[in-house]
Design a protein around this motif. Structure first.
Motif, PDB file in Angstrom:
ATOM      1  N   TRP A   1      -7.586  -0.796  12.806  1.00  0.00           N
ATOM      2  CA  TRP A   1      -6.577  -1.660  12.200  1.00  0.00           C
ATOM      3  C   TRP A   1      -5.274  -1.720  12.992  1.00  0.00           C
TER       4      TRP A   1
ATOM      5  N   TYR B   1      -5.747   2.394   3.374  1.00  0.00           N
ATOM      6  CA  TYR B   1      -6.550   1.463   4.165  1.00  0.00           C
ATOM      7  C   TYR B   1      -8.024   1.840   4.114  1.00  0.00           C
TER       8      TYR B   1
ATOM      9  N   LEU C   1      -9.636  -4.758   1.229  1.00  0.00           N
ATOM     10  CA  LEU C   1      -8.665  -5.160   2.252  1.00  0.00           C
ATOM     11  C   LEU C   1      -9.289  -5.979   3.379  1.00  0.00           C
ATOM     12  N   ARG C   2     -10.523  -5.629   3.730  1.00  0.00           N
ATOM     13  CA  ARG C   2     -11.115  -6.257   4.912  1.00  0.00           C
ATOM     14  C   ARG C   2     -11.153  -7.784   4.802  1.00  0.00           C
TER      15      ARG C   2
ATOM     16  N   LEU D   1       0.837  -1.194   0.000  1.00  0.00           N
ATOM     17  CA  LEU D   1       0.000   0.000   0.000  1.00  0.00           C
ATOM     18  C   LEU D   1       0.876   1.250   0.000  1.00  0.00           C
TER      19      LEU D   1
ATOM     20  N   PHE E   1       3.917   5.997   2.711  1.00  0.00           N
ATOM     21  CA  PHE E   1       4.891   4.933   2.976  1.00  0.00           C
ATOM     22  C   PHE E   1       6.067   5.097   2.006  1.00  0.00           C
TER      23      PHE E   1
ATOM     24  N   LEU F   1      -2.475  -9.297  13.599  1.00  0.00           N
ATOM     25  CA  LEU F   1      -3.627  -8.496  14.028  1.00  0.00           C
ATOM     26  C   LEU F   1      -4.644  -9.389  14.723  1.00  0.00           C
TER      27      LEU F   1
ATOM     28  N   SER G   1       2.956  -0.723   5.266  1.00  0.00           N
ATOM     29  CA  SER G   1       2.916  -0.742   3.813  1.00  0.00           C
ATOM     30  C   SER G   1       2.345  -2.059   3.286  1.00  0.00           C
TER      31      SER G   1
ATOM     32  N   THR H   1     -10.294  -8.674  12.146  1.00  0.00           N
ATOM     33  CA  THR H   1      -9.948  -7.391  11.536  1.00  0.00           C
ATOM     34  C   THR H   1      -9.897  -6.299  12.597  1.00  0.00           C
TER      35      THR H   1
ATOM     36  N   ALA I   1      -1.336   5.673   4.622  1.00  0.00           N
ATOM     37  CA  ALA I   1      -2.318   5.275   5.628  1.00  0.00           C
ATOM     38  C   ALA I   1      -3.740   5.338   5.071  1.00  0.00           C
TER      39      ALA I   1
ATOM     40  N   ILE J   1      -7.539  -9.214   4.983  1.00  0.00           N
ATOM     41  CA  ILE J   1      -6.913  -9.198   6.300  1.00  0.00           C
ATOM     42  C   ILE J   1      -7.577 -10.203   7.234  1.00  0.00           C
TER      43      ILE J   1
ATOM     44  N   LEU K   1      -0.498   1.030  11.031  1.00  0.00           N
ATOM     45  CA  LEU K   1      -0.679   0.868   9.587  1.00  0.00           C
ATOM     46  C   LEU K   1       0.674   0.664   8.916  1.00  0.00           C
TER      47      LEU K   1
ATOM     48  N   GLU L   1     -10.699  -0.149   1.522  1.00  0.00           N
ATOM     49  CA  GLU L   1     -11.178  -0.918   2.672  1.00  0.00           C
ATOM     50  C   GLU L   1     -12.001  -2.137   2.256  1.00  0.00           C
TER      51      GLU L   1
END
Ligand SMILES: [Zn+2]
Ligand SMILES: [Zn+2]
Lengths: 174, 354
Positions: free
Chosen positions: B160, A94, A101-102, A88, B41, B228, B165, A112, A91, A105, B163, A98
């Motif tokens: 999250w 995200y 990504l959700r 990515l 990043f 996570l 990369s 999550t 910040a 992840i 954060l 989203e």
């Protein structure tokens, strides 16, 4: 060497995972065959990136009807580039990606929601947001378990915390 | 503040075999990935941003207790051979061999704490310990992180977490890696099963110096996959627990090997020692095999003229980048094999401090 299952002479030794524990088992041919052991073993865990890229392909395939955000609104990273590199750009990515990504992840982590360390510079309400989340889970459990007295107690505490937060301004519950 | 040459002359503290279960576990590393708030990043940041990140992070590091005396290397000013050495000492990733602005490394005493700036993330903090010490290493890197935080604002979301990369690091940004010598499991052909189980338990495995070091010498690096949803304590504890189980399995395999192998094993171990102390040409692959046998011999009490720290040290000091650096320029693979054999003989002659 005797079989851990039936006590007859064992011929096979292998490592088994039971309740999250690895241990060495000794088994005879029959007991091993009954468990389907001795045929194939999981291959070496590949590098994370490969795994990630695999997920990305899958996610991409599923969502082919829904068009993802073409690029991050903040840093301009095109979604396609993220799919290619797995990296990515900032910040805000995200938030921009989203939806994509959700599930990714969740597949990697089974969750999550961050439950670890909080930076000291984070706004004070991070802890209370987390507390509210915990209480809501407890509340759900209490209702399911028909513990109504406890549920009422929990509900009041949640209301309390939430009203305190809304006095502070934003809704913050991300 | 030490110099690069002083660092090279000192064995990294994580190889000194002083920690718990050093017979199987060489070292534990805990790394935290962090990015600064409001800056893209590294991959998407411009040169000015990258240099600002570097300068702010270096200022924060020099204001901390853990890194105030550290060696600071600015990559723009570091030769290719220095960079190779950093990779071989596991201080940076291979990515640092490439030129890119704003990169730097901060290396604390005996390489036990370090900060890598503008690699994949703005900042990667690492703490290393000899032996199996995930909790200890995590607590230390946490203290360093807390110190730096007084001067750095990290990119963080309450949802999250930290954060990063790469989304595979988001959340805690924490990777716990345990470097293990699983020679017994490799020799008894049990390693494939074990590694299969490990991936089911949420850990991943890599060779310490690529796949060959694993296949030839049994040197594996075992790390958590998830970053996570669990707290840092839970992650550290989980890795410690699984690594502990691996240790039990490895020790079982080793004692079976020595019991069954008897004289044959003893002979093999002493042959390895004999070659290492006498040979004039040693390739990297041969080195891995022999060093693994030597280590095994020491831990099983078959060899007492060499200590474990010396055997561990050979793994790093005989790498190609190290040999190139000592030679002043790249001598080519053939000459390197001769230099490797010379270096091993020297180290083993002096390395019986026990
Ligand atoms: Zn049986
Ligand atoms: Zn972005």
């Amino acid at each position: 060497m005797i079989c851990d299952e039936c006590g007859r002479p064992a011929t096979i030794r292998f490592v088994e995972t039971v309740n999250g524990e690895m241990r060495l088992m000794r088994l005879c041919g029959e007991c091993a065959a009954a468990r389907g052991i001795g045929l194939s073993f999981a291959p070496l865990a590949g590098p994370l990136v490969n795994m990630l890229m695999g997920f990305l392909e899958e996610v991409g395939a599923q969502d082919s009807v829904e068009v993802p955000e073409p690029a991050c609104s903040e840093c301009g990273l095109p979604y396609d580039e993220f799919r290619r590199t797995g990296k990515l750009g900032c910040a805000v990515c995200y938030t921009s990606f989203e939806k994509e990504l959700r599930p990714l992840i969740r597949r990697i982590n089974g969750s999550t929601r961050h439950t670890g360390r909080i930076p000291t510079s984070a706004p004070d309400d991070v802890e209370s947001i987390r507390e509210v989340r915990r209480l809501k889970v407890d509340l759900e459990r209490a209702v399911r378990g028909e513990e109504y007295e406890r549920a009422a107690e929990l509900r009041d505490r949640i209301r309390d915390l939430e009203s305190k937060r809304s006095e502070g301004g934003d809704d913050g519950d991300v | 503040m030490g110099t690069f040459e002083q660092m090279l002359a000192t064995q990294p503290g994580w190889l000194d075999a002083s920690g718990p279960i050093s017979n199987v576990v060489l070292s534990t590393r805990v790394r935290l990935a962090r990015n600064l708030k409001g800056v893209p990043f590294p991959m998407r940041a411009d040169n000015a941003d990258l240099e600002r990140v570097r300068d702010r992070t270096l200022a924060a590091a020099s204001a901390s207790n853990y890194l105030s005396d550290a060696l600071v290397l600015i990559m723009d000013e570091s030769s290719q051979s220095k960079r190779e050495i950093l990779v071989e000492r596991h201080l940076t990733g291979r990515e640092f061999l490439r030129d890119s602005p704003g990169r730097a490394v901060v290396i604390g005493d005996r390489e036990l704490v370090s900060a890598v700036i503008n690699e994949e993330d703005h900042l990667r903090l690492a703490c290393l310990r000899s032996g199996l010490e995930p909790m200890d290493a995590w607590r230390l890197v946490d203290r360093l992180d807390t110190e730096l935080e007084r001067n750095l604002h990290y990119s963080y979301s309450s949802d999250w977490g930290y954060l990063t990369s790469c989304p595979t690091n988001v959340g805690t940004g924490m990777r716990v890696s345990v470097l293990m010598h699983l020679v017994g499991l490799v020799r008894s052909n049990r390693i494939a099963q074990v590694l299969g189980s490990i991936s089911k338990l949420g850990l991943s495995v890599r060779g310490f110096y690529g796949e060959r070091s694993a296949a030839l010498g049994g040197f594996f690096q075992v790390s958590n996959q998830m970053t996570l949803g669990q707290s840092e304590d839970d992650i550290a504890y989980m890795v410690e627990r699984v690594a502990g189980q691996l240790v039990t399995l490895e020790l079982e395999a080793r004692s079976e090997l020595t019991e069954k192998g008897g004289r044959k094993i003893e002979d093999e171990v002493h042959r390895a020692h004999g070659i290492l102390t006498s040979a004039r040409i040693i390739s990297p692959d041969e080195m891995m095999v022999l060093c693994s046998s030597l280590r095994f011999g020491i831990t099983e009490g078959l060899i007492d003229s060499v200590d474990l720290a010396t055997a561990n040290g050979l793994l790093v000091s005989t790498q190609p980048g190290h040999l190139k650096h000592f030679n002043g320029r790249d001598p080519g693979p053939e000459r390197r094999d001769r230099m490797r054999a010379d270096l091993i003989r020297r180290e083993l002659a002096s390395g019986s401090s026990a």
